[in-house]
Structures are given as C-alpha cells and as structure tokens.
Motif scaffolding. Sequence first.
Motif, short mmCIF file in Angstrom:
data_model
loop_
_atom_site.label_atom_id
_atom_site.label_comp_id
_atom_site.label_asym_id
_atom_site.label_seq_id
_atom_site.Cartn_x
_atom_site.Cartn_y
_atom_site.Cartn_z
N ALA A 42 -6.99 -0.07 0.41
CA ALA A 42 -8.35 0.33 0.00
C ALA A 42 -8.75 1.66 0.63
CB ALA A 42 -9.35 -0.76 0.37
N SER A 43 -8.17 1.99 1.77
CA SER A 43 -8.51 3.24 2.46
C SER A 43 -7.71 4.44 1.96
CB SER A 43 -8.24 3.10 3.96
OG SER A 43 -8.99 2.04 4.50
N THR A 44 -6.65 4.21 1.23
CA THR A 44 -5.74 5.29 0.84
C THR A 44 -6.19 5.99 -0.45
OG1 THR A 44 -4.27 3.96 -0.56
CG2 THR A 44 -3.82 3.96 1.81
N ASP A 45 -5.63 7.16 -0.65
CA ASP A 45 -5.80 7.84 -1.93
C ASP A 45 -4.86 7.22 -2.95
OD1 ASP A 45 -6.81 9.94 -3.66
OD2 ASP A 45 -4.84 10.87 -3.45
N ALA A 46 -3.65 6.92 -2.53
CA ALA A 46 -2.65 6.27 -3.38
C ALA A 46 -1.63 5.57 -2.49
CB ALA A 46 -1.95 7.28 -4.28
N THR A 47 -1.16 4.41 -2.95
CA THR A 47 -0.15 3.66 -2.23
C THR A 47 0.99 3.36 -3.19
OG1 THR A 47 -1.76 2.63 -0.76
CG2 THR A 47 0.34 1.50 -1.02
N PHE A 48 2.20 3.69 -2.75
CA PHE A 48 3.40 3.44 -3.55
C PHE A 48 4.26 2.48 -2.75
CE2 PHE A 48 1.71 7.34 -5.02
CZ PHE A 48 2.02 7.41 -6.37
N PRO A 52 13.34 -4.19 -3.63
CA PRO A 52 14.42 -4.50 -4.57
C PRO A 52 14.26 -5.86 -5.25
CG PRO A 52 15.17 -4.87 -2.34
CD PRO A 52 13.80 -4.27 -2.24
N ASP A 53 13.36 -6.69 -4.76
CA ASP A 53 13.22 -8.06 -5.24
C ASP A 53 12.23 -8.14 -6.41
OD1 ASP A 53 12.49 -10.80 -5.60
OD2 ASP A 53 13.17 -11.23 -3.56
N PHE A 54 12.75 -8.34 -7.60
CA PHE A 54 11.92 -8.41 -8.81
C PHE A 54 10.85 -9.50 -8.71
CE2 PHE A 54 11.03 -10.22 -12.98
CZ PHE A 54 10.57 -9.10 -13.65
N ASP A 55 11.23 -10.67 -8.20
CA ASP A 55 10.27 -11.77 -8.12
C ASP A 55 9.12 -11.47 -7.16
OD1 ASP A 55 11.61 -13.37 -9.98
OD2 ASP A 55 12.92 -14.22 -8.44
N GLU A 56 9.43 -10.84 -6.04
CA GLU A 56 8.37 -10.47 -5.10
C GLU A 56 7.42 -9.44 -5.73
OE1 GLU A 56 7.74 -11.57 -1.66
OE2 GLU A 56 8.85 -13.19 -2.61
N LEU A 57 7.97 -8.47 -6.45
CA LEU A 57 7.12 -7.48 -7.11
C LEU A 57 6.27 -8.12 -8.20
CD1 LEU A 57 9.58 -4.49 -7.38
CD2 LEU A 57 7.53 -4.62 -5.96
N ARG A 58 6.81 -9.10 -8.89
CA ARG A 58 6.05 -9.82 -9.91
C ARG A 58 4.84 -10.50 -9.27
NH1 ARG A 58 6.22 -14.83 -11.14
NH2 ARG A 58 8.20 -15.23 -10.10
N ILE A 59 5.05 -11.12 -8.13
CA ILE A 59 3.96 -11.76 -7.40
C ILE A 59 2.94 -10.72 -6.96
CG2 ILE A 59 3.38 -13.00 -5.27
CD1 ILE A 59 6.17 -14.40 -5.58
N ALA A 60 3.43 -9.59 -6.43
CA ALA A 60 2.53 -8.53 -5.98
C ALA A 60 1.66 -8.01 -7.12
CB ALA A 60 3.33 -7.38 -5.37
N ARG A 61 2.25 -7.80 -8.27
CA ARG A 61 1.48 -7.31 -9.42
C ARG A 61 0.42 -8.33 -9.85
NH1 ARG A 61 6.80 -5.21 -10.97
NH2 ARG A 61 6.71 -2.95 -10.71
N ALA A 62 0.80 -9.60 -9.82
CA ALA A 62 -0.15 -10.66 -10.22
C ALA A 62 -1.27 -10.82 -9.20
CB ALA A 62 0.60 -11.98 -10.39
N ASP A 63 -0.95 -10.65 -7.91
CA ASP A 63 -1.94 -10.86 -6.85
C ASP A 63 -2.74 -9.62 -6.48
OD1 ASP A 63 -1.04 -13.46 -6.72
OD2 ASP A 63 0.04 -13.23 -4.82
N CYS A 64 -2.40 -8.48 -7.03
CA CYS A 64 -3.08 -7.23 -6.66
C CYS A 64 -4.58 -7.34 -6.97
CB CYS A 64 -2.48 -6.05 -7.44
SG CYS A 64 -3.19 -4.46 -6.96
N PRO A 65 -5.42 -7.13 -5.97
CA PRO A 65 -6.86 -7.17 -6.21
C PRO A 65 -7.27 -6.14 -7.26
CG PRO A 65 -6.39 -7.18 -3.86
CD PRO A 65 -5.10 -6.88 -4.56
N ALA A 66 -8.17 -6.53 -8.13
CA ALA A 66 -8.59 -5.68 -9.25
C ALA A 66 -9.08 -4.31 -8.79
CB ALA A 66 -9.66 -6.39 -10.07
N ASP A 67 -9.78 -4.27 -7.66
CA ASP A 67 -10.33 -2.99 -7.20
C ASP A 67 -9.26 -2.05 -6.63
OD1 ASP A 67 -10.10 -4.86 -5.04
OD2 ASP A 67 -11.44 -3.62 -3.83
N LEU A 68 -8.04 -2.53 -6.45
CA LEU A 68 -6.96 -1.69 -5.92
C LEU A 68 -5.95 -1.26 -6.98
CD1 LEU A 68 -6.14 -3.54 -2.58
CD2 LEU A 68 -7.62 -1.56 -2.92
N ARG A 69 -6.06 -1.80 -8.17
CA ARG A 69 -5.02 -1.57 -9.19
C ARG A 69 -4.84 -0.11 -9.58
NH1 ARG A 69 -6.00 -7.12 -12.29
NH2 ARG A 69 -4.73 -8.33 -10.84
#
Length: 98
Positions: A42-48, A52-69
């Motif tokens: 929330a404090s950053t200009d952009a976060t990248f 390598p784990d597809f399943d973990e990234l899938r969870i991250a995308r689903a759990d990403c708070p709307a205000d950070l997307r």
Amino acid sequence: MRPVKDPEGFEQKHLHERVDFSGARVLEIGCGDGRLTWKYAASTDATFGFDPDFDELRIARADCPADLRQRIHLVRADSYHIPFSKNTFDIAILAWSL
C-alpha cells in the motif's frame, strides 16, 4: 486451512521500521501467495512479485486486496531468470524463499 503466520504482526512492523516504501518500485523475489506483499504494498508506487509456483500465484491473485490491484503485478518466474532489466527497482525483498 493455511496456518496463520506472524499473527503478532512483527514482519510488518520490522519491515516498515527499516525500509521506507513510500513511492518506491519494489521487487519481491519469491512472493508466493502474497502474504508478505500485502503488508507493505500500500505504501509503494508499484510492487512486482515473482514466484515459480503457479498455484501460489493463483492464490495471491485471488487474495489480492481490491485497493492494491492497480499497484501489484505478479509474474511466474524463478530467480535464475529475473524477467526485469537492471536498475528497474528501488527496493528488492527476499523473505522465506530459501
């Protein structure tokens, strides 16, 4: 159900005590499910974040708070082939990835 990690909030507290994320472009190596990412992004200009784990990234995308997307970008990659050019980021984070 995943175990709760850092219920006391020590990670977030110590991250913000040591690093000024304000307006920074941050690279998180091994972002996994985004658990740590949400604590500073929330404090950053952009976060990248990349992992390598597809399943973990899938969870991250689903759990990403709307205000950070708009400021969080998640990429499937490993640390052998970082998909960004040099000098792109102000801060790099590597936690729980070894």
